[in-house]
Write an enzyme that holds these catalytic residues in place. Structure first.
Site, PDB file in Angstrom:
ATOM      1  N   HIS A 156      24.093 -26.932 -12.109  1.00 32.82           N
ATOM      2  CA  HIS A 156      24.313 -28.146 -12.897  1.00 32.82           C
ATOM      3  C   HIS A 156      23.855 -27.954 -14.341  1.00 32.82           C
ATOM      4  CE1 HIS A 156      20.049 -29.174 -13.009  1.00 32.82           C
ATOM      5  NE2 HIS A 156      19.991 -28.896 -11.710  1.00 32.82           N
TER       6      HIS A 156
ATOM      7  N   GLU B   2      18.619 -29.342  -3.659  1.00 31.73           N
ATOM      8  CA  GLU B   2      17.562 -28.459  -4.156  1.00 31.73           C
ATOM      9  C   GLU B   2      16.401 -28.399  -3.178  1.00 31.73           C
ATOM     10  OE1 GLU B   2      16.631 -25.873  -5.482  1.00 31.73           O
ATOM     11  OE2 GLU B   2      16.582 -26.227  -7.645  1.00 31.73           O
TER      12      GLU B   2
END
Length: 195
Positions: free
Chosen positions: A11, A82
């Site tokens: 990202h 994550e």
């Protein structure tokens, strides 16, 4: 069974990524720089066809996928979230090392968070599904720095700890694939030119 080609897309920048703060489940947005990084991926990705696009459920990954032009194809994949940093969420490595000298996410535990073994199991399960579902295909994976590094370590047979050898900047892309039958790193931490 032929291995797929996995495109790993980290990202774009967030406030915490720029500050070096561990961002696991805290769902923070991209900053303007991060949105620009995500948009810069679009021309590159438009040159390729993807059999599937998978994305972490967290907004920083979803927004990157949208701005990169693949949001319409994306399926949310919980195994791309994550690491769970536990009590280290929102703090920097330098702060952690004040009480745990030499700490890294790849070598030390995260109290009340995920263990290396848990992350390894998650990565191995995801890789097995991708190989089974997309043999010989091209798959885009939008996610986060540590989980993508861990995934690459597992792909290469080094395990999660192998991710310590692989630096990964925001808004960059990587390609995992094969040379003949051997899983290989085809491209890593490749920058994308910004207009």
């Amino acid at each position: 069974m032929a291995n797929p080609e996995l495109w790993l897309l980290r990202h774009g920048a967030t406030e915490w990524a720029l500050n070096g703060r561990h961002t696991g489940s805290t769902d923070i947005p991209l900053v303007p720089q991060g949105e620009a990084e995500a948009r810069a991926l679009a021309p590159l990705l438009a040159q390729h066809t993807f059999d599937a696009v998978y994305c972490s459920p967290l907004q920083r990954a979803r927004r990157t996928c949208e701005l990169a032009g693949l949001g319409g194809q994306a399926q949310l994949e919980p195994d791309l979230r994550e690491w769970d940093y536990g009590r280290y969420e929102g703090i920097t490595t330098a702060e952690i090392r004040q009480s745990v000298p030499g700490w890294t996410v790849f070598s030390h535990p995260c109290p009340d968070g995920e263990s290396l073994t848990q992350v390894q199991e998650r990565c191995d399960a995801l890789i097995a599904r991708l190989v089974q579902q997309h043999p010989g295909g091209r798959v885009a994976l939008f996610a986060h720095g540590h989980i993508l590094r861990s995934l690459a370590g597992c792909w290469l047979g080094l395990g999660v700890a192998g991710g310590a050898l692989l630096v990964l900047g925001t808004g960059s892309f990587c390609v995992l694939g094969s040379e003949r039958e051997q899983r290989a790193l085809l491209r890593w931490n490749a920058p994308v030119p910004h207009p």
